[in-house]
Design a protein around this motif. Structure first.
Motif, mmCIF file in Angstrom:
data_model
loop_
_atom_site.group_PDB
_atom_site.id
_atom_site.type_symbol
_atom_site.label_atom_id
_atom_site.label_comp_id
_atom_site.label_asym_id
_atom_site.label_seq_id
_atom_site.Cartn_x
_atom_site.Cartn_y
_atom_site.Cartn_z
ATOM 1 N N ASN A 1 -52.405 -4.704 -29.155
ATOM 2 C CA ASN A 1 -52.623 -3.855 -30.313
ATOM 3 C C ASN A 1 -53.939 -3.111 -30.108
ATOM 4 O O ASN A 1 -55.010 -3.709 -30.095
ATOM 5 N N SER A 2 -53.834 -1.810 -29.956
ATOM 6 C CA SER A 2 -55.040 -0.994 -29.733
ATOM 7 C C SER A 2 -55.233 -0.074 -30.930
ATOM 8 O O SER A 2 -54.528 0.932 -31.072
ATOM 9 N N SER A 3 -56.145 -0.467 -31.820
ATOM 10 C CA SER A 3 -56.438 0.334 -33.024
ATOM 11 C C SER A 3 -55.181 0.627 -33.828
ATOM 12 O O SER A 3 -54.961 1.742 -34.317
ATOM 13 N N GLY A 4 -54.326 -0.402 -33.952
ATOM 14 C CA GLY A 4 -53.112 -0.258 -34.746
ATOM 15 C C GLY A 4 -51.933 0.335 -34.019
ATOM 16 O O GLY A 4 -50.851 0.473 -34.588
ATOM 17 N N GLN A 5 -52.105 0.706 -32.750
ATOM 18 C CA GLN A 5 -51.017 1.266 -31.955
ATOM 19 C C GLN A 5 -50.542 0.231 -30.940
ATOM 20 O O GLN A 5 -51.353 -0.459 -30.319
ATOM 21 N N LEU A 6 -49.224 0.140 -30.762
ATOM 22 C CA LEU A 6 -48.670 -0.774 -29.777
ATOM 23 C C LEU A 6 -48.832 -0.176 -28.388
ATOM 24 O O LEU A 6 -48.448 0.969 -28.143
ATOM 25 N N THR A 7 -49.376 -0.958 -27.475
ATOM 26 C CA THR A 7 -49.560 -0.468 -26.115
ATOM 27 C C THR A 7 -49.411 -1.621 -25.141
ATOM 28 O O THR A 7 -49.145 -2.763 -25.537
ATOM 29 N N ALA A 8 -49.555 -1.322 -23.861
ATOM 30 C CA ALA A 8 -49.497 -2.336 -22.811
ATOM 31 C C ALA A 8 -50.829 -2.364 -22.090
ATOM 32 O O ALA A 8 -51.469 -1.310 -21.921
ATOM 33 N N PRO A 9 -51.291 -3.553 -21.686
ATOM 34 C CA PRO A 9 -52.586 -3.640 -20.990
ATOM 35 C C PRO A 9 -52.639 -2.811 -19.712
ATOM 36 O O PRO A 9 -53.681 -2.275 -19.350
ATOM 37 N N MET B 1 -47.822 1.276 -17.544
ATOM 38 C CA MET B 1 -46.784 0.781 -18.434
ATOM 39 C C MET B 1 -47.038 1.211 -19.880
ATOM 40 O O MET B 1 -46.110 1.386 -20.664
ATOM 41 N N ALA B 2 -48.321 1.389 -20.226
ATOM 42 C CA ALA B 2 -48.636 1.882 -21.572
ATOM 43 C C ALA B 2 -48.041 3.268 -21.777
ATOM 44 O O ALA B 2 -47.508 3.579 -22.861
ATOM 45 N N ASN B 3 -48.093 4.107 -20.752
ATOM 46 C CA ASN B 3 -47.498 5.442 -20.835
ATOM 47 C C ASN B 3 -45.985 5.375 -20.927
ATOM 48 O O ASN B 3 -45.356 6.133 -21.674
ATOM 49 N N VAL B 4 -45.389 4.463 -20.151
ATOM 50 C CA VAL B 4 -43.930 4.288 -20.199
ATOM 51 C C VAL B 4 -43.506 3.839 -21.588
ATOM 52 O O VAL B 4 -42.527 4.344 -22.155
ATOM 53 N N LEU B 5 -44.235 2.885 -22.144
ATOM 54 C CA LEU B 5 -43.926 2.378 -23.484
ATOM 55 C C LEU B 5 -44.067 3.492 -24.521
ATOM 56 O O LEU B 5 -43.211 3.639 -25.411
ATOM 57 N N ARG B 6 -45.128 4.278 -24.414
ATOM 58 C CA ARG B 6 -45.360 5.364 -25.366
ATOM 59 C C ARG B 6 -44.205 6.372 -25.324
ATOM 60 O O ARG B 6 -43.725 6.825 -26.369
ATOM 61 N N ILE C 1 -41.607 -4.923 -19.330
ATOM 62 C CA ILE C 1 -43.030 -4.733 -19.051
ATOM 63 C C ILE C 1 -43.556 -5.972 -18.338
ATOM 64 O O ILE C 1 -43.542 -7.077 -18.905
ATOM 65 N N PRO C 2 -44.005 -5.838 -17.095
ATOM 66 C CA PRO C 2 -44.524 -7.002 -16.365
ATOM 67 C C PRO C 2 -45.875 -7.439 -16.908
ATOM 68 O O PRO C 2 -46.625 -6.655 -17.493
ATOM 69 N N GLY C 3 -46.163 -8.714 -16.714
ATOM 70 C CA GLY C 3 -47.430 -9.250 -17.159
ATOM 71 C C GLY C 3 -48.576 -8.790 -16.267
ATOM 72 O O GLY C 3 -48.375 -8.500 -15.078
ATOM 73 N N VAL C 4 -49.787 -8.727 -16.825
ATOM 74 C CA VAL C 4 -50.931 -8.258 -16.044
ATOM 75 C C VAL C 4 -51.443 -9.342 -15.105
ATOM 76 O O VAL C 4 -52.047 -9.042 -14.075
ATOM 77 N N ARG C 5 -51.192 -10.600 -15.431
ATOM 78 C CA ARG C 5 -51.684 -11.687 -14.575
ATOM 79 C C ARG C 5 -50.611 -12.210 -13.637
ATOM 80 O O ARG C 5 -50.901 -12.723 -12.581
ATOM 81 N N SER C 6 -49.362 -12.099 -14.076
ATOM 82 C CA SER C 6 -48.267 -12.604 -13.245
ATOM 83 C C SER C 6 -47.085 -11.664 -13.378
ATOM 84 O O SER C 6 -46.514 -11.535 -14.456
ATOM 85 N N GLY C 7 -46.752 -10.998 -12.289
ATOM 86 C CA GLY C 7 -45.654 -10.048 -12.340
ATOM 87 C C GLY C 7 -44.319 -10.672 -12.696
ATOM 88 O O GLY C 7 -43.429 -10.006 -13.192
ATOM 89 N N SER C 8 -44.157 -11.972 -12.397
ATOM 90 C CA SER C 8 -42.886 -12.627 -12.687
ATOM 91 C C SER C 8 -42.735 -12.940 -14.170
ATOM 92 O O SER C 8 -41.632 -13.180 -14.654
ATOM 93 N N ASP C 9 -43.872 -12.947 -14.907
ATOM 94 C CA ASP C 9 -43.819 -13.202 -16.346
ATOM 95 C C ASP C 9 -43.758 -11.849 -17.035
ATOM 96 O O ASP C 9 -44.757 -11.143 -17.115
ATOM 97 N N MET C 10 -42.588 -11.472 -17.470
ATOM 98 C CA MET C 10 -42.413 -10.136 -18.017
ATOM 99 C C MET C 10 -41.819 -10.192 -19.417
ATOM 100 O O MET C 10 -41.179 -11.176 -19.820
#
Length: 374
Positions: free
Chosen positions: A224-232, A236-241, A258-267
C-alpha cells in the motif's frame, strides 16, 4: 399531456427503477407518483397471505399512522374488500375503487365506515405489484372523500405508472438475493484465507479484508503506497497499474501473477474485475469499483476434505490431488511430491473435473475456495 407533465412522469419512473436497486429510496419514489394521480396519500404493503402478517409497510405520512397499521393488521385488513380483489387478480391489474364499490356499498361496509373514512381516506387506485408464493405486495394511492373520485386522466396516469412499479418490484425481488449474498459475502470475507481488496474510482484502496491486510503488511508481492495498491518490484508495479486501468476502462476481468521480491517461487495470484454499477450500489462498500482477489500460490487451502468428498464423492487419492491443485501445484509437481506417475495424476484430474463439473484448474480453485473451511 403537457411537456411538464411528461417530464414529471419520466422523472418519477426513473425514481421507481432506482428504488428497485436501492430499496431505501422506495418512499421517495412512491411519493413522486402522488401528484401524477392527484392522490393525497399512498400505502405500500407486503404481507403473508396465510396469516395476514404485514412484513413491510410504507405510507406517505408515517408519523401518527403507526396505530392505524396495527389496527389494519389485527382486524380491518381481513375485512378490506380491496385486498380480497387484489388477491383474486393477476399482478399489475389496476384497481379503481370507484368503478367497483358504489356509495351504497361503502355506506354498508364496516371497513369503510369504521376504518378508512375516519382516517380521512376514501377512493383508491392501486394494484398488486408483486406476487410470490404465500406473499403479496400491493400499492394503493388514496384520495380524501371531499375531493371526489379519480378523473379519467388520473386513472390513465395510474395505469401507466403502476405498470412500471410492478416491473421495478420484480427487479427488486430478483436482486434481493444478490444483495443478501453480497452482504453475507463481505461478512464471510472477513474470515477468508483469500485476500479481498476493493479499489475506488481513482484506484485508491477503499476496502481490505484481514487476509489482504496481512499480504500488504508483508510487502512480499503487494503493498500500500499512499492509499494506492502497488507491487514492491517497479516493473510489476507498472504491470499491475496497467491491469487495473484496463479493467476499469474495458470491464474485462484479468488474472495476474506477481512474484515475491525475496523468493521468486512465492508468488501472488490476482484476479482483477470491475464491478457493474448495480452490484456496486448493492454492496455495503458502495464506493468499490474494482474488486481484486489475491491468493499466495503456496498458501494452504483450509477446505475440509469431508466437504469435497460429501458433495462430489471424491476418492482419497482424488481429494489429495484436488487440494494440491487448489494450493497452486502443477500436476507434475504433485506427481513428484507424491511419488506417483504423471499419468496417474492426470487420470485423477479427469475424474475430479467430471465429478465437480469443472473444466480447468482455475475453476476447480474457485470451487474449492467456496467450500466450508476447517
Amino acid at each position: 399531456m403537457t411537456v411538464n407533465a411528461i417530464t414529471q412522469e419520466a422523472d418519477a419512473i426513473q425514481e421507481i427503477y432506482q428504488a428497485a436497486l436501492q430499496p431505501e429510496r422506495w418512499h421517495h419514489a412512491l411519493s413522486a407518483v402522488m401528484p401524477l394521480v392527484n392522490a393525497d396519500a399512498f400505502h405500500f404493503m407486503q404481507y403473508t397471505t396465510a396469516q395476514f402478517s404485514i412484513e413491510l409497510s410504507l405510507t406517505s405520512h408515517p408519523k401518527g399512522h403507526e396505530g392505524a397499521i396495527s389496527e389494519y393488521e389485527s382486524y380491518y385488513g381481513r375485512l378490506d374488500p380491496r385486498r380480497h380483489y387484489f388477491e383474486s387478480v393477476a399482478p399489475s391489474t389496476v384497481f379503481v375503487c370507484q368503478d367497483r364499490f358504489s356509495d351504497d356499498y361503502v355506506s354498508r361496509s364496516e371497513f369503510y365506515q369504521d376504518f378508512l373514512l375516519p382516517k380521512g381516506n376514501y377512493r383508491t387506485i392501486g394494484a398488486k405489484v408483486l406476487s410470490r408464493p404465500h406473499r403479496e405486495t400491493v400499492l394503493g394511492y388514496l384520495r380524501s372523500r371531499d375531493r371526489g373520485g379519480f378523473s379519467k386522466s388520473d386513472v390513465r396516469a395510474g395505469k401507466r405508472v403502476l405498470e412500471h412499479v410492478s416491473r421495478a418490484c420484480r427487479l427488486w425481488a430478483d436482486t434481493e438475493k444478490v444483495r443478501a449474498d453480497l452482504a453475507v459475502g463481505l461478512s464471510v470475507s472477513q474470515h477468508s484465507a483469500q485476500g479481498l481488496i476493493g479499489l475506488g474510482a481513482s484506484g485508491q484502496i477503499v476496502y481490505v479484508n484481514p487476509a489482504a491486510e496481512e499480504l500488504l503488511r508483508q510487502r512480499e508481492c503487494l503493498s500500500n503506497s499512499s492509499g494506492q495498491l502497488t507491487a514492491p518490484n517497479f516493473a510489476m508495479a507498472n504491470v499491475l497499474r496497467r491491469a487495473i486501468k484496463s479493467a476499469m476502462e474495458t470491464g474485462v476481468a484479468s488474472n495476474l501473477i506477481i512474484p515475491g521480491v525475496r523468493s521468486g517461487s512465492d508468488m501472488c495470484i490476482l484476479s482483477i474485475a470491475r464491478l457493474d454499477s448495480t452490484t456496486a450500489r448493492s454492496m455495503k462498500h458502495s464506493n468499490v469499483c474494482i474488486l481484486i482477489t489475491a491468493q499466495m500460490r503456496n498458501a494452504p487451502v483450509k477446505t475440509t476434505g469431508r466437504a469435497l468428498q460429501d458433495l462430489f464423492g471424491l476418492t482419497r487419492s482424488e481429494l489429495a490431488v484436488a487440494i494440491a491443485l487448489a494450493e497452486g501445484a502443477t500436476p507434475e509437481e504433485y506427481a513428484a511430491r507424491a511419488g506417483i506417475g504423471i499419468a496417474t495424476v492426470r487420470s485423477h484430474i479427469r475424474w475430479i473435473y467430471e465429478k465437480t463439473q469443472t473444466n480447468r484448474q482455475a475453476e476447480l480453485v474457485r470451487l474449492v475456495l467456496r467450500l466450508p473451511q476447517a
